[in-house]
Design a protein around this motif. Sequence first.
Motif, mmCIF file in Angstrom:
data_model
loop_
_atom_site.group_PDB
_atom_site.id
_atom_site.type_symbol
_atom_site.label_atom_id
_atom_site.label_comp_id
_atom_site.label_asym_id
_atom_site.label_seq_id
_atom_site.Cartn_x
_atom_site.Cartn_y
_atom_site.Cartn_z
ATOM 1 N N MET A 111 0.835 -1.204 0.000
ATOM 2 C CA MET A 111 0.000 0.000 0.000
ATOM 3 C C MET A 111 0.872 1.257 0.000
ATOM 4 S SD MET A 111 -3.042 -1.199 -0.198
ATOM 5 C CE MET A 111 -4.136 0.195 0.114
ATOM 6 N N LEU A 112 1.971 1.225 0.738
ATOM 7 C CA LEU A 112 2.857 2.394 0.782
ATOM 8 C C LEU A 112 3.578 2.596 -0.547
ATOM 9 C CD1 LEU A 112 4.359 2.024 4.381
ATOM 10 C CD2 LEU A 112 2.467 3.485 3.624
ATOM 11 N N VAL A 113 3.927 1.503 -1.225
ATOM 12 C CA VAL A 113 4.533 1.614 -2.550
ATOM 13 C C VAL A 113 3.547 2.259 -3.522
ATOM 14 C CG1 VAL A 113 5.313 0.277 -4.553
ATOM 15 C CG2 VAL A 113 6.219 -0.242 -2.283
ATOM 16 N N GLN A 114 2.281 1.858 -3.449
ATOM 17 C CA GLN A 114 1.271 2.481 -4.299
ATOM 18 C C GLN A 114 1.138 3.973 -4.004
ATOM 19 O OE1 GLN A 114 -2.495 0.193 -4.849
ATOM 20 N NE2 GLN A 114 -1.474 -1.319 -3.551
ATOM 21 N N ALA A 115 1.134 4.327 -2.723
ATOM 22 C CA ALA A 115 1.059 5.742 -2.363
ATOM 23 C C ALA A 115 2.235 6.510 -2.950
ATOM 24 C CB ALA A 115 1.026 5.896 -0.839
ATOM 25 N N GLY A 116 3.427 5.899 -2.913
ATOM 26 C CA GLY A 116 4.596 6.528 -3.517
ATOM 27 C C GLY A 116 4.440 6.719 -5.010
ATOM 28 N N GLY A 117 3.765 5.797 -5.666
ATOM 29 C CA GLY A 117 3.507 5.941 -7.097
ATOM 30 C C GLY A 117 2.671 7.171 -7.405
ATOM 31 N N PHE A 118 1.668 7.426 -6.588
ATOM 32 C CA PHE A 118 0.860 8.635 -6.781
ATOM 33 C C PHE A 118 1.691 9.903 -6.560
ATOM 34 C CE2 PHE A 118 -2.765 5.733 -5.871
ATOM 35 C CZ PHE A 118 -3.509 6.007 -7.007
ATOM 36 N N VAL A 119 2.519 9.895 -5.528
ATOM 37 C CA VAL A 119 3.338 11.068 -5.230
ATOM 38 C C VAL A 119 4.295 11.366 -6.375
ATOM 39 C CG1 VAL A 119 5.137 11.977 -3.710
ATOM 40 C CG2 VAL A 119 3.152 10.798 -2.730
#
Length: 224
Positions: A111-119
Motif C-alpha cells: 500500500m505504501l509503494v502504491q502511495a509513492g507511485g501517486f506522489v
Amino acid sequence: MRDTAAHVALELAQHSKPLPSDENTGLKSTFARTSWLNRSLRGASQAGLVNNLNDGLTWGVFPLLFTDHGLGLAAVGLIKGLYPVLWGLGQVATGHLSDRIGRKPLIVYGMLVQAGGFVLALVLLERPLLAGIVSAVLLGLGTAMVYPALIASVSDHAHPAWRANALGTYRFWRDIGYAAGALVAGVLADALGLNATVIAAAVLTAASGLLAARWITEHRSDAR
C-alpha cells in the motif's frame, strides 16, 4: 476443475481451534465479523477496498492528467497498460513470497509503494512520460504485493466453517472499490482538480496501509 470441499472438510476435522458451539457461521454474522468485528479481517477488507478504489481512480484521472501535459494516446495507453501487466505477472511471485515472509509485510508495504507511485506522478510531472511510467511501475508492483496477500490473510484468519462467507464478504468490499474509485475521481477532480485528486489518492492509500499495519496480525493459526 476439482472441487476443494473435501480439503476444507479435512481441515475442519483437524482444525486446531474447534468451532465453538454457539458461534454463528451464517452470512449475516460472518459479514459483520469480516467487515468490522475481527481486527485482522477488518484491516484486510479496508485495504482491499482502498486498493481497488485507487485503481478505479487512476483510470479516470491519469489519462486526463497526462494528456493535459502533452502526452498522446499511445503514451497514455503504455502507462495504463504497464500497471495491469506488472500486477498480473508480479502476483505469481508475491503470492509465493507471502507464504515465506508472511502476509502483513506485503500488504503494508504494498500500500505504501502504491502511495509513492501517486506522489511521484506529480513530483516528476514536468517529464510526463517518465512520471507516468514510474507511477505505473510502482502502482503495479504495489498491487502485486497486496492482492494475493490480502485474500490469503482473510483465509488465514477465517475458520473453515465460515471461510467461504468471509472471502465473499472481503471480495464484496474489495470489488466495490472500483465503483467507489470512479465516483471519487469524478467528484474530487471536478471540485478540486486533477492534482489534488492524485494527492488525495496518495494520502488515502498510505492511511490504509497504516491501518493494515495496526489491525492485521500474522498468526495464521488464529481463526478467530
